[in-house]
Design a protein around this motif. Structure first.
Motif, PDB file in Angstrom:
ATOM      1  N   PRO A  56      16.875   5.423  -3.979  1.00 25.03           N
ATOM      2  CA  PRO A  56      16.614   3.982  -3.874  1.00 25.03           C
ATOM      3  C   PRO A  56      17.005   3.383  -2.526  1.00 25.03           C
ATOM      4  CG  PRO A  56      17.512   4.497  -6.029  1.00 25.03           C
ATOM      5  CD  PRO A  56      17.616   5.755  -5.215  1.00 25.03           C
ATOM      6  N   PHE A  57      17.985   3.971  -1.840  1.00 25.69           N
ATOM      7  CA  PHE A  57      18.335   3.499  -0.502  1.00 25.69           C
ATOM      8  C   PHE A  57      17.190   3.804   0.462  1.00 25.69           C
ATOM      9  CE2 PHE A  57      22.364   3.573  -2.575  1.00 25.69           C
ATOM     10  CZ  PHE A  57      23.202   2.704  -1.893  1.00 25.69           C
ATOM     11  N   THR A  58      16.628   5.011   0.366  1.00 26.00           N
ATOM     12  CA  THR A  58      15.503   5.378   1.225  1.00 26.00           C
ATOM     13  C   THR A  58      14.274   4.536   0.895  1.00 26.00           C
ATOM     14  OG1 THR A  58      16.347   7.639   1.424  1.00 26.00           O
ATOM     15  CG2 THR A  58      14.038   7.293   1.958  1.00 26.00           C
ATOM     16  N   GLY A  59      14.066   4.265  -0.402  1.00 21.66           N
ATOM     17  CA  GLY A  59      12.938   3.435  -0.794  1.00 21.66           C
ATOM     18  C   GLY A  59      13.049   2.019  -0.265  1.00 21.66           C
ATOM     19  N   LEU A  60      14.263   1.452  -0.315  1.00 20.99           N
ATOM     20  CA  LEU A  60      14.461   0.105   0.213  1.00 20.99           C
ATOM     21  C   LEU A  60      14.284   0.095   1.727  1.00 20.99           C
ATOM     22  CD1 LEU A  60      15.180  -2.848  -0.294  1.00 20.99           C
ATOM     23  CD2 LEU A  60      17.605  -2.215  -0.091  1.00 20.99           C
ATOM     24  N   LEU A  61      14.745   1.155   2.400  1.00 17.33           N
ATOM     25  CA  LEU A  61      14.536   1.255   3.842  1.00 17.33           C
ATOM     26  C   LEU A  61      13.046   1.237   4.162  1.00 17.33           C
ATOM     27  CD1 LEU A  61      15.316   1.814   6.788  1.00 17.33           C
ATOM     28  CD2 LEU A  61      15.500   4.248   6.179  1.00 17.33           C
ATOM     29  N   LEU A  62      12.248   2.031   3.446  1.00 15.23           N
ATOM     30  CA  LEU A  62      10.807   2.042   3.664  1.00 15.23           C
ATOM     31  C   LEU A  62      10.213   0.651   3.448  1.00 15.23           C
ATOM     32  CD1 LEU A  62       7.985   3.291   4.007  1.00 15.23           C
ATOM     33  CD2 LEU A  62       8.101   3.991   1.599  1.00 15.23           C
ATOM     34  N   ALA A  64      11.647  -2.223   3.656  1.00 12.95           N
ATOM     35  CA  ALA A  64      12.082  -3.139   4.713  1.00 12.95           C
ATOM     36  C   ALA A  64      11.274  -2.928   5.985  1.00 12.95           C
ATOM     37  CB  ALA A  64      13.573  -2.961   4.988  1.00 12.95           C
ATOM     38  N   LEU A  65      11.007  -1.671   6.331  1.00 12.87           N
ATOM     39  CA  LEU A  65      10.219  -1.380   7.531  1.00 12.87           C
ATOM     40  C   LEU A  65       8.772  -1.850   7.362  1.00 12.87           C
ATOM     41  CD1 LEU A  65      11.546   2.199   8.404  1.00 12.87           C
ATOM     42  CD2 LEU A  65      12.126   0.035   9.516  1.00 12.87           C
ATOM     43  N   VAL A  66       8.235  -1.721   6.141  1.00 12.63           N
ATOM     44  CA  VAL A  66       6.883  -2.219   5.879  1.00 12.63           C
ATOM     45  C   VAL A  66       6.856  -3.743   5.987  1.00 12.63           C
ATOM     46  CG1 VAL A  66       5.111  -2.492   4.088  1.00 12.63           C
ATOM     47  CG2 VAL A  66       6.172  -0.259   4.461  1.00 12.63           C
ATOM     48  N   ALA A  67       7.855  -4.404   5.414  1.00 12.98           N
ATOM     49  CA  ALA A  67       7.910  -5.867   5.473  1.00 12.98           C
ATOM     50  C   ALA A  67       8.010  -6.366   6.914  1.00 12.98           C
ATOM     51  CB  ALA A  67       9.106  -6.378   4.661  1.00 12.98           C
ATOM     52  N   ASP A  68       8.654  -5.577   7.771  1.00  9.74           N
ATOM     53  CA  ASP A  68       8.778  -5.946   9.182  1.00  9.74           C
ATOM     54  C   ASP A  68       7.560  -5.553  10.016  1.00  9.74           C
ATOM     55  OD1 ASP A  68      11.241  -7.097   8.862  1.00  9.74           O
ATOM     56  OD2 ASP A  68      12.383  -5.328   9.471  1.00  9.74           O
ATOM     57  N   GLY A  69       6.589  -4.867   9.380  1.00 11.32           N
ATOM     58  CA  GLY A  69       5.379  -4.470  10.084  1.00 11.32           C
ATOM     59  C   GLY A  69       5.536  -3.252  10.968  1.00 11.32           C
ATOM     60  N   ARG A  70       6.600  -2.476  10.760  1.00  7.02           N
ATOM     61  CA  ARG A  70       6.847  -1.323  11.633  1.00  7.02           C
ATOM     62  C   ARG A  70       6.123  -0.069  11.148  1.00  7.02           C
ATOM     63  NH1 ARG A  70      13.277  -1.534  12.476  1.00  7.02           N
ATOM     64  NH2 ARG A  70      12.827   0.106  14.006  1.00  7.02           N
ATOM     65  N   VAL A  71       5.872   0.038   9.858  1.00  6.08           N
ATOM     66  CA  VAL A  71       5.044   1.096   9.285  1.00  6.08           C
ATOM     67  C   VAL A  71       4.254   0.480   8.141  1.00  6.08           C
ATOM     68  CG1 VAL A  71       6.618   2.998   9.880  1.00  6.08           C
ATOM     69  CG2 VAL A  71       6.853   1.846   7.666  1.00  6.08           C
ATOM     70  N   ARG A  72       3.309   1.248   7.595  1.00  2.56           N
ATOM     71  CA  ARG A  72       2.533   0.824   6.429  1.00  2.56           C
ATOM     72  C   ARG A  72       2.666   1.864   5.332  1.00  2.56           C
ATOM     73  NH1 ARG A  72      -3.373   0.550   8.243  1.00  2.56           N
ATOM     74  NH2 ARG A  72      -2.712   2.603   8.996  1.00  2.56           N
ATOM     75  N   TYR A  73       2.605   1.431   4.092  1.00  4.48           N
ATOM     76  CA  TYR A  73       2.682   2.374   2.979  1.00  4.48           C
ATOM     77  C   TYR A  73       1.572   3.414   3.049  1.00  4.48           C
ATOM     78  CZ  TYR A  73       6.030  -0.756   0.669  1.00  4.48           C
ATOM     79  OH  TYR A  73       7.125  -1.512   0.351  1.00  4.48           O
ATOM     80  N   GLU A  74       0.410   3.021   3.568  1.00  3.29           N
ATOM     81  CA  GLU A  74      -0.741   3.923   3.582  1.00  3.29           C
ATOM     82  C   GLU A  74      -0.822   4.759   4.857  1.00  3.29           C
ATOM     83  OE1 GLU A  74      -2.026   4.190   0.754  1.00  3.29           O
ATOM     84  OE2 GLU A  74      -0.909   2.428   0.074  1.00  3.29           O
ATOM     85  N   ASP A  75       0.177   4.706   5.712  1.00  9.54           N
ATOM     86  CA  ASP A  75       0.192   5.564   6.898  1.00  9.54           C
ATOM     87  C   ASP A  75       0.274   7.026   6.491  1.00  9.54           C
ATOM     88  OD1 ASP A  75       0.055   3.519   8.728  1.00  9.54           O
ATOM     89  OD2 ASP A  75       2.219   3.409   9.070  1.00  9.54           O
ATOM     90  N   SER A  76      -0.432   7.883   7.198  1.00 12.74           N
ATOM     91  CA  SER A  76      -0.349   9.328   6.987  1.00 12.74           C
ATOM     92  C   SER A  76       0.998   9.839   7.484  1.00 12.74           C
ATOM     93  CB  SER A  76      -1.482  10.041   7.725  1.00 12.74           C
ATOM     94  OG  SER A  76      -1.222  11.427   7.839  1.00 12.74           O
ATOM     95  N   HIS A 239      19.188  -6.509  -5.602  1.00 17.29           N
ATOM     96  CA  HIS A 239      17.875  -6.336  -6.230  1.00 17.29           C
ATOM     97  C   HIS A 239      17.605  -7.365  -7.317  1.00 17.29           C
ATOM     98  CE1 HIS A 239      18.356  -2.435  -4.271  1.00 17.29           C
ATOM     99  NE2 HIS A 239      17.084  -2.186  -4.504  1.00 17.29           N
ATOM    100  N   LEU A 240      18.605  -8.134  -7.697  1.00 16.60           N
ATOM    101  CA  LEU A 240      18.456  -9.107  -8.784  1.00 16.60           C
ATOM    102  C   LEU A 240      17.989 -10.441  -8.211  1.00 16.60           C
ATOM    103  CD1 LEU A 240      21.757  -8.312 -10.706  1.00 16.60           C
ATOM    104  CD2 LEU A 240      19.439  -7.599 -11.339  1.00 16.60           C
ATOM    105  N   ALA A 277      10.782  -6.889   0.611  1.00 11.59           N
ATOM    106  CA  ALA A 277      11.180  -5.503   0.379  1.00 11.59           C
ATOM    107  C   ALA A 277      11.736  -5.317  -1.030  1.00 11.59           C
ATOM    108  CB  ALA A 277      12.207  -5.071   1.419  1.00 11.59           C
ATOM    109  N   PHE A 278      12.584  -6.249  -1.474  1.00 11.69           N
ATOM    110  CA  PHE A 278      13.132  -6.158  -2.824  1.00 11.69           C
ATOM    111  C   PHE A 278      12.052  -6.361  -3.875  1.00 11.69           C
ATOM    112  CE2 PHE A 278      16.882  -7.264  -0.265  1.00 11.69           C
ATOM    113  CZ  PHE A 278      17.746  -6.260  -0.668  1.00 11.69           C
ATOM    114  N   ALA A 279      11.107  -7.254  -3.600  1.00 12.47           N
ATOM    115  CA  ALA A 279       9.995  -7.449  -4.534  1.00 12.47           C
ATOM    116  C   ALA A 279       9.166  -6.175  -4.652  1.00 12.47           C
ATOM    117  CB  ALA A 279       9.114  -8.607  -4.064  1.00 12.47           C
TER     118      ALA A 279
END
Length: 360
Positions: A56-62, A64-76, A239-240, A277-279
């Protein structure tokens, strides 16, 4: 209820930590030294190995980076990790979302992991499989299923995600997690490897013999986090939805103190991961389990209960066990940990899962 649960589990260094609408309660096992009782701040108490509850720490990191526009979930993943490197088409199709949701088609561990791990299976199975070997194994992999079609739990996949995020940002995973998650949430008692032996819980075999600290090798993103009970409650409380304002206030106060003490610029102070990110990590994404009765979020298992959904993740190392869970509808979070090797009839997971799902 917490006392009865502790009696049922009866394990070394047991702590059950509960937060309900901001009020915290700690139930200690009979053998936890008073000097290590987690009763005050995030640095109090022993640090426990989270094992797979690190995910869950790694998932939240991902997120957060998506929310900041640094990566996308659909990136290869392969495209970010090794641009231009020839890989199997199915590997090229694996996205960051596939890696964190266990739908990449990758096995639990690389095929060549087991021969080198077996001689050290009960002491240090991951220690001789470093990061570069994890990456090479991914780039030459042949997924069992087309990405996105089946759910199969994979330490391998989440480890690859950690190395991919590091490559995409040009920042080591350990530094990235500290900058984006641990620091902003004020998790002062959380580490990504063994620290002061006096502050780390010691794992035990079933017969009571102590075990060495876990060495995760190149699988850090899947299982390297160590944390104190108060830190774990802080992580879960973030997360609450009802606790977000309280967490923001606590982080702001901590930042203000740090700025005051060091005379540094407030602009350089860390900010809490974005609400988006939490959402993202709470939102159900796929169905799994018997008759597809259970759902899975970006990083949490999600089960129904009479008082709303329960999000949780368990973890086990060679000699320690961990359970993290929260109920968004009731503002409740639960972290339970002990220093005993898991076995088939062990009551730890069943007891704390029932406590969170049916009693609290």
């Amino acid at each position: 209820m917490l006392t009865e649960a502790a009696r049922t589990i009866d394990a070394p260094d047991l702590v059950i930590a509960l937060s309900h609408r901001g009020h915290r309660t700690f139930q200690l096992g009979a053998d936890v030294p008073l000097g290590k009782a987690p009763l005050h701040g995030p640095g109090d108490g022993l640090r426990y190995e989270l094992g797979s509850a690190s995910k869950p720490f790694t998932g939240l990191l991902l997120a957060a980076l998506v929310a900041d526009g640094r990566v996308r979930y659909e990136d290869s993943a392969a495209g970010l990790l090794a641009p231009g490197h020839p890989v199997h088409p199915a590997v090229r199709a694996i996205t960051l979302r596939h890696l964190i949701t266990h739908t990449s088609g990758l096995p639990a561990l690389p095929a060549d992991f087991y021969p080198q791990a077996l001689p050290r299976w009960s002491t240090a199975p991951y220690s001789r499989y470093p990061a570069d070997r994890v990456v090479r194994a991914f780039l030459r992999a042949r997924p069992r299923h087309h990405p996105g079609t089946r759910w199969h739990y994979s330490n391998f996949a989440v480890s690859v995600l950690g190395h991919t995020l590091a490559a995409a940002t040009g920042t080591p995973w350990e530094v990235l997690l500290q900058q984006e998650v641990l620091g902003p949430l004020g998790l002062e008692g959380t580490r990504l490897g063994p620290g002061d032996p006096a502050g780390d819980a010691v794992g035990h075999r079933r017969d009571g013999r102590p075990l060495p600290a876990l060495d995760t090798g190149g699988f850090t993103a899947a299982g390297a986090v160590r944390a104190t009970p108060p830190d774990l409650l802080t992580f879960l409380e973030a997360h609450l939805p009802a606790s977000a304002a309280a967490v923001d206030a606590a982080v702001s106060a901590a930042v203000a103190l740090a700025v005051d003490a060091t005379a540094t610029s407030a602009a350089a102070a860390p900010t809490r991961p974005p609400a988006a990110a939490f959402a993202d990590v709470r939102r159900p994404l796929l169905r799994r389990g018997l008759r597809h009765a259970h759902t899975h979020t970006l990083t949490w298992f999600r089960h129904p209960s009479p008082r709303g959904p329960v999000c949780f993740h368990a973890g086990a190392t060679l000699g320690q066990q961990m359970f993290l869970g929260f109920r968004p509808d009731t503002g409740t979070a639960l972290a339970a940990m002990c220093a005993r090797r898991v076995h088939r009839t062990d009551p730890f997971i069943a007891t704390v899962h029932e406590l969170l799902t049916e009693k609290l």
